[in-house]
Design a protein around this motif. Sequence first.
Motif, PDB file in Angstrom:
ATOM      1  N   SER A 299     -10.035  58.185  18.402  1.00 41.37           N
ATOM      2  CA  SER A 299      -9.671  59.097  17.315  1.00 41.37           C
ATOM      3  C   SER A 299      -9.909  58.391  15.986  1.00 41.37           C
ATOM      4  O   SER A 299     -10.021  57.168  15.920  1.00 41.37           O
ATOM      5  N   ARG A 300      -9.959  59.168  14.917  1.00 41.41           N
ATOM      6  CA  ARG A 300     -10.158  58.600  13.572  1.00 41.41           C
ATOM      7  C   ARG A 300      -9.005  57.669  13.198  1.00 41.41           C
ATOM      8  O   ARG A 300      -9.110  56.913  12.243  1.00 41.41           O
ATOM      9  N   ASP A 301      -7.918  57.759  13.958  1.00 41.62           N
ATOM     10  CA  ASP A 301      -6.767  56.888  13.710  1.00 41.62           C
ATOM     11  C   ASP A 301      -6.987  55.493  14.262  1.00 41.62           C
ATOM     12  O   ASP A 301      -6.136  54.618  14.109  1.00 41.62           O
ATOM     13  N   GLY A 302      -8.112  55.288  14.979  1.00 40.51           N
ATOM     14  CA  GLY A 302      -8.394  53.965  15.516  1.00 40.51           C
ATOM     15  C   GLY A 302      -7.704  53.681  16.836  1.00 40.51           C
ATOM     16  O   GLY A 302      -7.398  52.526  17.148  1.00 40.51           O
ATOM     17  N   VAL A 303      -7.449  54.717  17.608  1.00 38.53           N
ATOM     18  CA  VAL A 303      -6.794  54.530  18.908  1.00 38.53           C
ATOM     19  C   VAL A 303      -7.726  55.027  20.016  1.00 38.53           C
ATOM     20  O   VAL A 303      -8.220  56.162  19.961  1.00 38.53           O
ATOM     21  N   LEU A 304      -7.965  54.153  20.996  1.00 35.25           N
ATOM     22  CA  LEU A 304      -8.806  54.519  22.138  1.00 35.25           C
ATOM     23  C   LEU A 304      -8.089  55.559  22.975  1.00 35.25           C
ATOM     24  O   LEU A 304      -6.897  55.440  23.237  1.00 35.25           O
ATOM     25  N   ASN A 305      -8.832  56.567  23.419  1.00 33.42           N
ATOM     26  CA  ASN A 305      -8.235  57.688  24.141  1.00 33.42           C
ATOM     27  C   ASN A 305      -9.220  58.134  25.212  1.00 33.42           C
ATOM     28  O   ASN A 305     -10.355  57.624  25.259  1.00 33.42           O
ATOM     29  N   ALA A 306      -8.829  59.061  26.074  1.00 36.41           N
ATOM     30  CA  ALA A 306      -9.734  59.535  27.120  1.00 36.41           C
ATOM     31  C   ALA A 306      -9.477  61.002  27.407  1.00 36.41           C
ATOM     32  O   ALA A 306      -8.352  61.482  27.285  1.00 36.41           O
TER      33      ALA A 306
ATOM     34  N   MET B 226     -11.967  49.931  10.807  1.00 39.91           N
ATOM     35  CA  MET B 226     -10.529  50.067  10.851  1.00 39.91           C
ATOM     36  C   MET B 226      -9.830  48.726  11.053  1.00 39.91           C
ATOM     37  O   MET B 226      -8.646  48.618  10.903  1.00 39.91           O
ATOM     38  N   TYR B 227     -10.590  47.725  11.438  1.00 42.97           N
ATOM     39  CA  TYR B 227      -9.958  46.438  11.682  1.00 42.97           C
ATOM     40  C   TYR B 227     -10.625  45.374  10.819  1.00 42.97           C
ATOM     41  O   TYR B 227     -11.595  44.753  11.208  1.00 42.97           O
ATOM     42  N   PRO B 228     -10.130  45.171   9.596  1.00 40.81           N
ATOM     43  CA  PRO B 228     -10.792  44.262   8.660  1.00 40.81           C
ATOM     44  C   PRO B 228     -10.941  42.865   9.258  1.00 40.81           C
ATOM     45  O   PRO B 228      -9.972  42.324   9.795  1.00 40.81           O
TER      46      PRO B 228
ATOM     47  N   LEU C 246      -7.452  49.648  16.919  1.00 36.66           N
ATOM     48  CA  LEU C 246      -8.388  49.277  15.854  1.00 36.66           C
ATOM     49  C   LEU C 246      -7.776  49.486  14.470  1.00 36.66           C
ATOM     50  O   LEU C 246      -8.476  49.659  13.492  1.00 36.66           O
ATOM     51  N   ARG C 247      -6.456  49.485  14.403  1.00 30.98           N
ATOM     52  CA  ARG C 247      -5.809  49.736  13.118  1.00 30.98           C
ATOM     53  C   ARG C 247      -5.510  48.424  12.391  1.00 30.98           C
ATOM     54  O   ARG C 247      -5.380  47.373  13.023  1.00 30.98           O
TER      55      ARG C 247
END
Length: 584
Positions: A114-121, A389-391, A496-497
Amino acid sequence: MDCGLNTSNFSFLIWSLFLIGLSYSDKFHFETAPKFKFVKDAKFAPRILSFDYIVIGGGTCGCPLAATLSHGASVLVLERGGSPYTNPEKINIHNFVTSLSEISPLSFAQQFISRDGVLNARARVLGGGSVLNAGFYSRASSRFIRESGWNETMAMFAYKWVEKKVAFEPTLLQWQSAVKDALLEVGVLPYNGFSLDHLYGTKIGATIFDKEGNRHTAADLLEYADPRRISVYIHATVHKILFRYNIEKRRPQAYGVIFRDAIGKMHKAYLSKRSRKNEVIVSAGALGSPQLLMLSGIGPAKHLKAHGIKVVLDQPLVGKGMADNPMNVLVVPSPIPVEVSLIQTVGITKFGSFIETASGLSIGHSWSERLQGIFEFVSNQSGQPSSVMYPPEQKEESVADTIRSLSNPILKGGVILEKIIGPRSTGHLELLTTNPNDNPSVTFNYFKDPEDLKKCVLGMKTIIDVINSKSFSKFRYHNMPVEALIDLMYHIPMNLRPKHASAPFSLEQYCIDTVLTIWHYHGGCQVGKVVDLDYRVRGVDGLRVIDGSTFYRSPGTNPQATVMMLGRYMGEKILIKRYFQEKK
Ligand SMILES: Cc1cc2nc3c(=O)[nH]c(=O)nc-3n(C[C@H](O)[C@H](O)[C@H](O)COP(=O)(O)OP(=O)(O)OC[C@H]3O[C@@H](n4cnc5c(N)ncnc54)[C@H](O)[C@@H]3O)c2cc1C
Ligand SMILES: *[C@@H]1O[C@H](CO)[C@@H](O)[C@H](O)[C@H]1NC(C)=O
Ligand SMILES: *[C@@H]1O[C@H](CO)[C@@H](O)[C@H](O)[C@H]1NC(C)=O
């Protein structure tokens, strides 16, 4: 992707959350005879088909819905994925993670970030999410049922119809028992024993895994179907719903669909002219349903035009109200051996946080590589800004060491998680391409609403109390305080936040930084917005959406019981109406 190391680290934790005795087995058994004669590969389908109902998506909701409708009309189910029956071993409890993390175009899981930086399925298989999920089965509260406008008596019959095939009472072993006792010790009261109902306090829920670890999915509900009146095609991807203009009613009317089989051949399925009550029903899930409506011309006109899609109905609310219940966890290494368990115990607090647990982590080195592959694959496909998302400056030097110590395959321990009710925070879904196989872009806006954050903090406090409780003490290292467990989560990038570990510690920041998904995402075609109380798409005829995309919040502690129930419930309701009105 320069965050490869971090993401793989994160992944290996998340994937171990529910990881139970992970085993790579080459000894998969192949079923020789298909389970259902009416389930066929779409490449054998005629070019033109005609049915009373066309159900798009043979998922958690679509299967019970179609099985029910077949008792009063002819039904076609079009499912883009394959069959869960060709390889029963693959969906056994021991292969939960293996199946969930596959990345081939034929795998049952389609990964997205998601655009929030969370892996999903999301699911891509007959039976849908019930073929991939963690198996926990628990009904919605009676308040949820009333607020959804459902008839409580009918809903209860529908739940029982589902449960006869797929719900089992689990055997509670030591870890799950300790967490249960700990929840009671810290005041999540009363104890409700084994129950399917949503009750405040601590309880044991049902599971779709039987005692041997075999998964029983929504596809099994097709056993209820009338085999003479149902056809299910797998590897059938619907590209578009077809509309014509109904002059009498002065609005568009769905009359069929176009679908594509695995060898690229296009087919058309039409609604038979036998009855004007015939309908196309979209059950493509919380991502698939709004996506397919948009691809078919129902959605925000400006957005559709930007993708060159002809507008059938300007409906700005399609794809709005997307929500995913945030999940936050602590991983607890144990000094003594633990059993392998998925979710069985649940604490249902009055402040709107649900506490669940899984145990038996067994982590192999190959996971980091495998999961790094997933991230690369997804970002390659979608062009999503996963590395942004992850500097880079926030990368931790010690990560590699932590991984090395944790990736010992004999690590013992478990995970205690909390998921909040609702959530109140919502986002949106947009098309990235006009290919139905591609993921749309999804934003959930975790914790945008401060109420959600409060619930998370209270949930984390309960988890901390559980870990510090007497009942749980034998499962923890006493030289490892909770602060160390929290620190551990910060040293292992979970998503990835951006991380704010150096800022003064707060549970608020912990919730925001380390949020994960529990895969209960919903919304996109909500009741009262995109569909009416009977799940008819507003502004057009002959079209409904029935699945998790219609929810405002996730039902119960975990949704699948209610998603399956809804399929059965609406199938019955549609048939009752069909016959009542046809006799007139
Ligand atoms: C990993 C994971 C763990 C979970 N754990 C639990 C749990 O323990 N307990 C619980 O209650 N819930 C759990 N859930 C949530 C639950 O499984 C889902 O909420 C539920 O399955 C959603 O059902 P659905 O019918 O809305 O969508 P799905 O079940 O996803 O069904 C949609 C179907 O439509 C198909 N489709 C989509 N687009 C098209 C198209 N264009 N053409 C043809 N077919 C299409 C898809 O392939 C899919 O099969 C979990 C989910 C996941 C993914
Ligand atoms: C609910 O359904 C039952 C059984 O079909 C029916 O007898 C009852 O009248 C319905 N209740 C309401 C409030 O509609
Ligand atoms: C991602 O894209 C790169 C560059 O095109 C390619 O080398 C790599 O193999 C791709 N990775 C995956 C997993 O598809």
